[in-house]
Design a protein around this motif. Sequence first.
Motif, PDB file in Angstrom:
ATOM      1  N   ALA A 230       0.831  -1.208   0.000  1.00 56.36           N
ATOM      2  CA  ALA A 230       0.000   0.000   0.000  1.00 56.36           C
ATOM      3  C   ALA A 230       0.865   1.257   0.000  1.00 56.36           C
ATOM      4  O   ALA A 230       0.562   2.229  -0.718  1.00 56.36           O
ATOM      5  N   ILE A 231       1.939   1.246   0.776  1.00 59.37           N
ATOM      6  CA  ILE A 231       2.842   2.402   0.822  1.00 59.37           C
ATOM      7  C   ILE A 231       3.502   2.607  -0.540  1.00 59.37           C
ATOM      8  O   ILE A 231       3.624   3.752  -1.008  1.00 59.37           O
ATOM      9  N   CYS A 232       3.898   1.527  -1.185  1.00 61.98           N
ATOM     10  CA  CYS A 232       4.521   1.637  -2.506  1.00 61.98           C
ATOM     11  C   CYS A 232       3.561   2.223  -3.530  1.00 61.98           C
ATOM     12  O   CYS A 232       3.948   3.058  -4.355  1.00 61.98           O
ATOM     13  N   ILE A 233       2.312   1.806  -3.476  1.00 63.90           N
ATOM     14  CA  ILE A 233       1.317   2.336  -4.416  1.00 63.90           C
ATOM     15  C   ILE A 233       1.063   3.815  -4.146  1.00 63.90           C
ATOM     16  O   ILE A 233       1.023   4.631  -5.070  1.00 63.90           O
ATOM     17  N   ILE A 234       0.915   4.164  -2.888  1.00 68.60           N
ATOM     18  CA  ILE A 234       0.679   5.569  -2.539  1.00 68.60           C
ATOM     19  C   ILE A 234       1.853   6.438  -2.954  1.00 68.60           C
ATOM     20  O   ILE A 234       1.670   7.522  -3.530  1.00 68.60           O
ATOM     21  N   LEU A 235       3.076   5.982  -2.680  1.00 68.94           N
ATOM     22  CA  LEU A 235       4.253   6.745  -3.072  1.00 68.94           C
ATOM     23  C   LEU A 235       4.368   6.875  -4.587  1.00 68.94           C
ATOM     24  O   LEU A 235       4.788   7.920  -5.096  1.00 68.94           O
ATOM     25  N   SER A 236       3.980   5.841  -5.309  1.00 67.63           N
ATOM     26  CA  SER A 236       4.009   5.908  -6.770  1.00 67.63           C
ATOM     27  C   SER A 236       3.037   6.961  -7.287  1.00 67.63           C
ATOM     28  O   SER A 236       3.358   7.697  -8.227  1.00 67.63           O
TER      29      SER A 236
ATOM     30  N   PHE B 160      -2.896  -4.172 -20.460  1.00 62.25           N
ATOM     31  CA  PHE B 160      -4.098  -3.340 -20.362  1.00 62.25           C
ATOM     32  C   PHE B 160      -3.930  -2.135 -19.450  1.00 62.25           C
ATOM     33  O   PHE B 160      -4.918  -1.502 -19.060  1.00 62.25           O
ATOM     34  N   GLY B 161      -2.700  -1.795 -19.088  1.00 62.85           N
ATOM     35  CA  GLY B 161      -2.444  -0.559 -18.355  1.00 62.85           C
ATOM     36  C   GLY B 161      -2.526  -0.662 -16.847  1.00 62.85           C
ATOM     37  O   GLY B 161      -2.586   0.366 -16.174  1.00 62.85           O
ATOM     38  N   PHE B 162      -2.528  -1.852 -16.317  1.00 61.10           N
ATOM     39  CA  PHE B 162      -2.587  -2.030 -14.868  1.00 61.10           C
ATOM     40  C   PHE B 162      -1.244  -2.519 -14.326  1.00 61.10           C
ATOM     41  O   PHE B 162      -1.173  -3.457 -13.544  1.00 61.10           O
ATOM     42  N   SER B 163      -0.183  -1.865 -14.762  1.00 62.56           N
ATOM     43  CA  SER B 163       1.160  -2.273 -14.362  1.00 62.56           C
ATOM     44  C   SER B 163       1.352  -2.197 -12.858  1.00 62.56           C
ATOM     45  O   SER B 163       2.023  -3.044 -12.270  1.00 62.56           O
ATOM     46  N   ILE B 164       0.760  -1.202 -12.233  1.00 63.33           N
ATOM     47  CA  ILE B 164       0.942  -1.051 -10.789  1.00 63.33           C
ATOM     48  C   ILE B 164       0.324  -2.228 -10.035  1.00 63.33           C
ATOM     49  O   ILE B 164       0.830  -2.640  -8.989  1.00 63.33           O
TER      50      ILE B 164
ATOM     51  N   CYS C 139       4.111  10.975  -8.753  1.00 61.18           N
ATOM     52  CA  CYS C 139       3.809  10.960 -10.190  1.00 61.18           C
ATOM     53  C   CYS C 139       4.621   9.912 -10.942  1.00 61.18           C
ATOM     54  O   CYS C 139       5.096  10.136 -12.054  1.00 61.18           O
ATOM     55  N   GLY C 140       4.799   8.766 -10.315  1.00 57.94           N
ATOM     56  CA  GLY C 140       5.432   7.640 -10.981  1.00 57.94           C
ATOM     57  C   GLY C 140       6.926   7.492 -10.740  1.00 57.94           C
ATOM     58  O   GLY C 140       7.513   6.495 -11.136  1.00 57.94           O
ATOM     59  N   ILE C 141       7.564   8.460 -10.104  1.00 62.77           N
ATOM     60  CA  ILE C 141       9.011   8.361  -9.882  1.00 62.77           C
ATOM     61  C   ILE C 141       9.323   7.208  -8.942  1.00 62.77           C
ATOM     62  O   ILE C 141      10.251   6.434  -9.191  1.00 62.77           O
ATOM     63  N   TYR C 142       8.556   7.064  -7.874  1.00 64.06           N
ATOM     64  CA  TYR C 142       8.780   5.931  -6.980  1.00 64.06           C
ATOM     65  C   TYR C 142       8.447   4.620  -7.696  1.00 64.06           C
ATOM     66  O   TYR C 142       9.062   3.604  -7.436  1.00 64.06           O
ATOM     67  N   GLY C 143       7.509   4.654  -8.627  1.00 67.82           N
ATOM     68  CA  GLY C 143       7.168   3.472  -9.407  1.00 67.82           C
ATOM     69  C   GLY C 143       8.349   2.968 -10.227  1.00 67.82           C
ATOM     70  O   GLY C 143       8.538   1.758 -10.381  1.00 67.82           O
ATOM     71  N   ILE C 144       9.153   3.893 -10.735  1.00 64.11           N
ATOM     72  CA  ILE C 144      10.358   3.505 -11.472  1.00 64.11           C
ATOM     73  C   ILE C 144      11.339   2.816 -10.530  1.00 64.11           C
ATOM     74  O   ILE C 144      11.910   1.769 -10.860  1.00 64.11           O
TER      75      ILE C 144
END
Length: 113
Positions: A8-14, A95-99, A18-23
């Motif tokens: 949950a923290i990873c998703i919120i941070l992503s 389908f765009g649900f990478s997260i 704006c996606g930087i944490y996602g990278i």
Amino acid sequence: MIQRREIAICIILSIVTCGIYGIYWFICITDETNIVSGRTGDTSGVVAFLLSLVTCNIYGLYWAYKQGEKIDQAKNDRGIPSNSSSIAYLLLCLFGFSIVAYALMQNDLNKLA
């Protein structure tokens, strides 16, 4: 060493960054999956991200499929039943649900840590 992460923290941070944490999360998931599966010579997280960027995410789809294979192999090596998640990760990314795929991968990595 595999680090357990709160999904949950990873998703919120992503979302907040704006996606930087996602990278960063993508890179960590890739490197940790290589460690868990015993394939430390495979493509690193940074190289996988750059290839995804250069190929307009075509490599990202291949990456998602291979991540599923590596995680399934690591589960089988440890005697944990695997659920053939390669196709699920591929379809989620397609389908765009990478997260969501990242979250499922992280959940499996947390179980293997």
